[in-house]
Design a protein around this motif. Sequence first.
Motif, PDB file in Angstrom:
ATOM      1  N   ARG A  45       0.764  -1.195  -0.009  1.00 45.09           N
ATOM      2  CA  ARG A  45      -0.081  -0.213  -0.041  1.00 45.09           C
ATOM      3  C   ARG A  45       0.896   1.250  -0.010  1.00 45.09           C
ATOM      4  NH1 ARG A  45      -5.340  -0.531   1.056  1.00 45.09           N
ATOM      5  NH2 ARG A  45      -6.153  -2.477   1.692  1.00 45.09           N
ATOM      6  N   GLU A  46       0.401   2.320  -0.754  1.00 45.69           N
ATOM      7  CA  GLU A  46       1.230   3.549  -0.875  1.00 45.69           C
ATOM      8  C   GLU A  46       1.306   4.089   0.478  1.00 45.69           C
ATOM      9  OE1 GLU A  46      -0.056   6.204  -3.728  1.00 45.69           O
ATOM     10  OE2 GLU A  46       1.653   7.686  -3.357  1.00 45.69           O
ATOM     11  N   GLU A  47       0.380   4.116   1.379  1.00 46.59           N
ATOM     12  CA  GLU A  47       0.136   4.890   2.512  1.00 46.59           C
ATOM     13  C   GLU A  47       1.426   4.228   3.518  1.00 46.59           C
ATOM     14  OE1 GLU A  47      -3.391   5.180   4.543  1.00 46.59           O
ATOM     15  OE2 GLU A  47      -3.973   6.777   3.150  1.00 46.59           O
ATOM     16  N   CYS A  48       2.422   4.983   4.106  1.00 49.16           N
ATOM     17  CA  CYS A  48       3.137   4.454   4.933  1.00 49.16           C
ATOM     18  C   CYS A  48       2.392   4.028   6.388  1.00 49.16           C
ATOM     19  CB  CYS A  48       4.293   5.440   5.414  1.00 49.16           C
ATOM     20  SG  CYS A  48       5.419   5.011   6.697  1.00 49.16           S
ATOM     21  N   PRO A  49       2.710   2.904   6.932  1.00 50.59           N
ATOM     22  CA  PRO A  49       1.949   2.651   8.173  1.00 50.59           C
ATOM     23  C   PRO A  49       2.334   3.462   9.401  1.00 50.59           C
ATOM     24  CG  PRO A  49       3.535   0.953   7.719  1.00 50.59           C
ATOM     25  CD  PRO A  49       3.668   1.906   6.561  1.00 50.59           C
ATOM     26  N   HIS A  50       3.347   4.176   9.314  1.00 51.74           N
ATOM     27  CA  HIS A  50       3.613   5.011  10.350  1.00 51.74           C
ATOM     28  C   HIS A  50       2.508   6.193  10.524  1.00 51.74           C
ATOM     29  CE1 HIS A  50       6.070   8.469  12.034  1.00 51.74           C
ATOM     30  NE2 HIS A  50       5.523   7.654  13.139  1.00 51.74           N
ATOM     31  N   ALA A  51       2.706   6.985   9.298  1.00 50.04           N
ATOM     32  CA  ALA A  51       1.908   8.186   9.497  1.00 50.04           C
ATOM     33  C   ALA A  51       1.056   8.483   8.219  1.00 50.04           C
ATOM     34  CB  ALA A  51       2.909   9.448   9.942  1.00 50.04           C
ATOM     35  N   GLY A  52       1.312   7.617   7.446  1.00 46.43           N
ATOM     36  CA  GLY A  52       0.253   7.763   6.206  1.00 46.43           C
ATOM     37  C   GLY A  52       0.894   8.508   5.008  1.00 46.43           C
ATOM     38  N   LYS A  53       2.135   8.907   5.102  1.00 46.82           N
ATOM     39  CA  LYS A  53       2.885   9.578   3.886  1.00 46.82           C
ATOM     40  C   LYS A  53       2.986   8.493   2.751  1.00 46.82           C
ATOM     41  CE  LYS A  53       3.401  13.376   6.347  1.00 46.82           C
ATOM     42  NZ  LYS A  53       2.670  14.648   5.993  1.00 46.82           N
TER      43      LYS A  53
END
Length: 108
Positions: A45-53
Amino acid sequence: MKWYRINGIPNIANFSGAHHQIFTVKVLEDSICVLLKNQKIYAFREECPHAGKSMLHSRCGVEEEITCLSHNFRFSLVDGRCTNNNEGYRLKLLKTKIEENGDILIEF
Ligand code: FES
């Protein structure tokens, strides 16, 4: 889960060692990153699991990891675990396969 064919991805034979490239593709309504590296294909998934960047401009070395440049969290490309933070962030990896004709499929 179902396999989805993706288009416009270059031949993975051109990507070895630290040379890599990341693309984004849409599967249904979701944005997926496709990483070509070490003659392998990874999808997540493109969204980083940390803060969604966005993970689109992440950095890779020769190891099987990817670093999100927003806060430099590293994620394993084997199981998605964050390797430099123990708060449980995990990259959502998706299965990929290449058909005999070279087409790439992502399970989603
Ligand atoms: S958003 Fe990726 S490391 Fe923070």
